[in-house]
Write an enzyme that holds these catalytic residues in place. Structure first.
Site, PDB file in Angstrom:
ATOM      1  N   ASP A 161      44.343  48.759  43.601  1.00 24.43           N
ATOM      2  CA  ASP A 161      43.971  48.336  42.256  1.00 24.43           C
ATOM      3  C   ASP A 161      45.244  48.044  41.459  1.00 24.43           C
ATOM      4  O   ASP A 161      46.193  48.837  41.483  1.00 24.43           O
ATOM      5  CB  ASP A 161      43.167  49.443  41.564  1.00 24.43           C
ATOM      6  CG  ASP A 161      42.572  48.989  40.247  1.00 24.43           C
ATOM      7  OD1 ASP A 161      41.438  48.496  40.261  1.00 24.43           O
ATOM      8  OD2 ASP A 161      43.249  49.117  39.210  1.00 24.43           O
ATOM      9  N   ASN A 207      45.932  40.386  31.052  1.00 21.60           N
ATOM     10  CA  ASN A 207      45.018  39.352  30.562  1.00 21.60           C
ATOM     11  C   ASN A 207      45.008  39.283  29.040  1.00 21.60           C
ATOM     12  O   ASN A 207      45.018  38.194  28.450  1.00 21.60           O
ATOM     13  CB  ASN A 207      43.599  39.624  31.075  1.00 21.60           C
ATOM     14  CG  ASN A 207      43.384  39.115  32.494  1.00 21.60           C
ATOM     15  OD1 ASN A 207      44.054  38.188  32.934  1.00 21.60           O
ATOM     16  ND2 ASN A 207      42.454  39.722  33.197  1.00 21.60           N
ATOM     17  N   ASP A 217      45.452  35.146  36.536  1.00 23.09           N
ATOM     18  CA  ASP A 217      45.121  34.544  37.825  1.00 23.09           C
ATOM     19  C   ASP A 217      46.357  34.389  38.707  1.00 23.09           C
ATOM     20  O   ASP A 217      46.303  34.604  39.928  1.00 23.09           O
ATOM     21  CB  ASP A 217      44.468  33.173  37.618  1.00 23.09           C
ATOM     22  CG  ASP A 217      43.060  33.284  37.048  1.00 23.09           C
ATOM     23  OD1 ASP A 217      42.515  34.404  37.029  1.00 23.09           O
ATOM     24  OD2 ASP A 217      42.517  32.242  36.616  1.00 23.09           O
ATOM     25  N   GLU A 276      40.393  42.978  39.908  1.00 21.53           N
ATOM     26  CA  GLU A 276      41.785  43.271  40.248  1.00 21.53           C
ATOM     27  C   GLU A 276      41.864  44.246  41.411  1.00 21.53           C
ATOM     28  O   GLU A 276      42.845  44.940  41.592  1.00 21.53           O
ATOM     29  CB  GLU A 276      42.534  43.839  39.029  1.00 21.53           C
ATOM     30  CG  GLU A 276      42.102  45.218  38.590  1.00 21.53           C
ATOM     31  CD  GLU A 276      40.984  45.194  37.559  1.00 21.53           C
ATOM     32  OE1 GLU A 276      40.903  46.155  36.789  1.00 21.53           O
ATOM     33  OE2 GLU A 276      40.191  44.231  37.528  1.00 21.53           O
ATOM     34  N   HIS A 333      44.177  34.648  30.638  1.00 22.01           N
ATOM     35  CA  HIS A 333      43.617  34.661  31.991  1.00 22.01           C
ATOM     36  C   HIS A 333      44.366  33.767  32.984  1.00 22.01           C
ATOM     37  O   HIS A 333      44.448  34.127  34.174  1.00 22.01           O
ATOM     38  CB  HIS A 333      42.141  34.259  31.948  1.00 22.01           C
ATOM     39  CG  HIS A 333      41.269  35.301  31.308  1.00 22.01           C
ATOM     40  ND1 HIS A 333      40.932  36.474  31.941  1.00 22.01           N
ATOM     41  CD2 HIS A 333      40.682  35.352  30.083  1.00 22.01           C
ATOM     42  CE1 HIS A 333      40.164  37.203  31.145  1.00 22.01           C
ATOM     43  NE2 HIS A 333      39.995  36.544  30.013  1.00 22.01           N
TER      44      HIS A 333
END
Length: 353
Positions: free
Chosen positions: A211, A219, A228, A254, A224
């Site tokens: 994680d 973010n 990404d 994630e 975003h």
């Protein structure tokens, strides 16, 4: 890692939650709608999630299908259905062809029997019998051989066509099981792979759950698109620092998972640390503006299959180890040990029925 408001001791049924949300919004419970809401639920495609949320509670099927066509560009569901139809048609045609060949051979067999009976008849002159038999058998044999050659040619052609469809189906399956952002396997493929762990000897198989630490902060701070890029980079680092035969998947927004066969707990610990330290030293900067998005770190938890009863238990224990790694301060690896606990566990079973 996002947490859910699930009572202690209960396993949240993600599939049920998605179905409830769809039912509450009046969305038809069909597979392509479920896939849209599943992707939005796990957050693997933020842009899709935003567009789906923008529809509100009055979304029409046409609007949902438009989003599906946009983000699932392969339209693998319809393509697979079309490919199956093509295979069914080819098989039906091949079956008819073989039946015709069978009928042709049966007719030839009857003709041989009739000719034999005529030869054995004492009522006909020998010369007439032989002349007639030779003519009949020659014509029948030539016709049967020609028909057989055509059948072989047709079967070969149809076999080639079906092989092409099979290859198309394999490609559709690959696309359907691939995360579009990271090019890793997706949650659907992970569910299928994890379910096979206990098919054979599972002792030397380990499940690693990963994680990204404080990903929401990335973010929120940079947007975003940057998030990404971080996800894609993390996927590359994981891929480059595990064994080539390892199964790697992006299982959530994630979250990642790695299934490693043939190694013991200490060796898997070394793999985890190799991935963690490699990512810790990876720069995350905008080459044009110089903005630093990092540091980006990950937490890892793993469990050996020999320590669990089944696939669900293996996932649960690896997830508990991951939870403990994050609770202990993040940017570290934890192996599942007896006595480890967390407030909730997630179900690994999403797509499997």
């Amino acid at each position: 890692m996002a947490t859910a408001t699930t009572p202690k001791g209960m396993n949240p049924d993600i599939g049920a939650q998605i179905s409830y949300a769809m039912r509450s919004m009046g969305i038809a419970p069909i597979p392509r709608n479920y896939e849209l809401f599943y992707e939005a639920y796990i957050g693997s495609n933020p842009a899709l999630s935003r567009e789906l949320a923008a529809l509100g509670s009055q979304a029409t099927q046409e609007e949902l299908d438009a989003i599906g066509q946009q983000y699932f560009s392969s339209q693998h569901g319809r393509m697979v259905e079309t490919a199956h139809d093509r295979i069914a048609a080819e098989l039906d045609s091949l079956l008819r062809l073989l039946r015709q060949e069978q009928n042709s051979l049966e007719s030839y067999s009857r003709l041989l029997g009739e000719t034999y009976s005529r030869i054995n008849s004492k009522n006909n002159a020998s010369a007439d019998i032989l002349r007639s038999a030779i003519t009949i058998l020659t014509e029948a044999t030539e016709g049967t051989m020609a028909h057989g050659e055509q059948t072989v040619e047709s079967v070969t052609r149809k076999s080639h066509e079906m092989d092409m469809v099979r290859k198309e189906l394999d490609e559709y399956k690959r696309i359907a099981n691939t995360d579009s952002l990271t090019r890793l396997s997706n949650r659907r493929a992970f569910d299928d792979r994890l379910a096979t762990v206990y098919d054979g000897s599972a002792g030397l198989t380990g499940l690693i759950l990963i994680d990204i630490d404080h990903f929401k902060r990335v973010n929120d701070s940079f947007g975003h698109p940057v998030g990404d890029k971080v996800l894609a980079t993390v996927a590359t680092v994981i891929r480059n620092h595990v064994r080539k035969d390892s199964f790697i998947a992006r299982t959530g927004g994630e979250e990642f998972a790695v299934i490693v066969d043939g190694l013991g707990a200490e060796e898997i610990q070394q793999i985890c640390e190799r991935v963690r330290t490699a990512l810790e030293s990876t720069p995350f900067k905008n080459s044009k503006s110089g903005v630093n998005y990092g540091p980006i770190t990950i937490s890892l938890g793993y469990c050996m299959a020999g320590e669990a009863e089944d696939a669900g238990d293996l996932y649960s224990k690896a997830d508990i180890a991951l939870y403990c790694a994050k609770h202990a301060g993040r940017n570290r690896t934890k192996v599942f040990e007896a006595g480890m606990q967390k407030d909730f566990t997630k179900s690994w079973l999403i797509y499997r029925r």
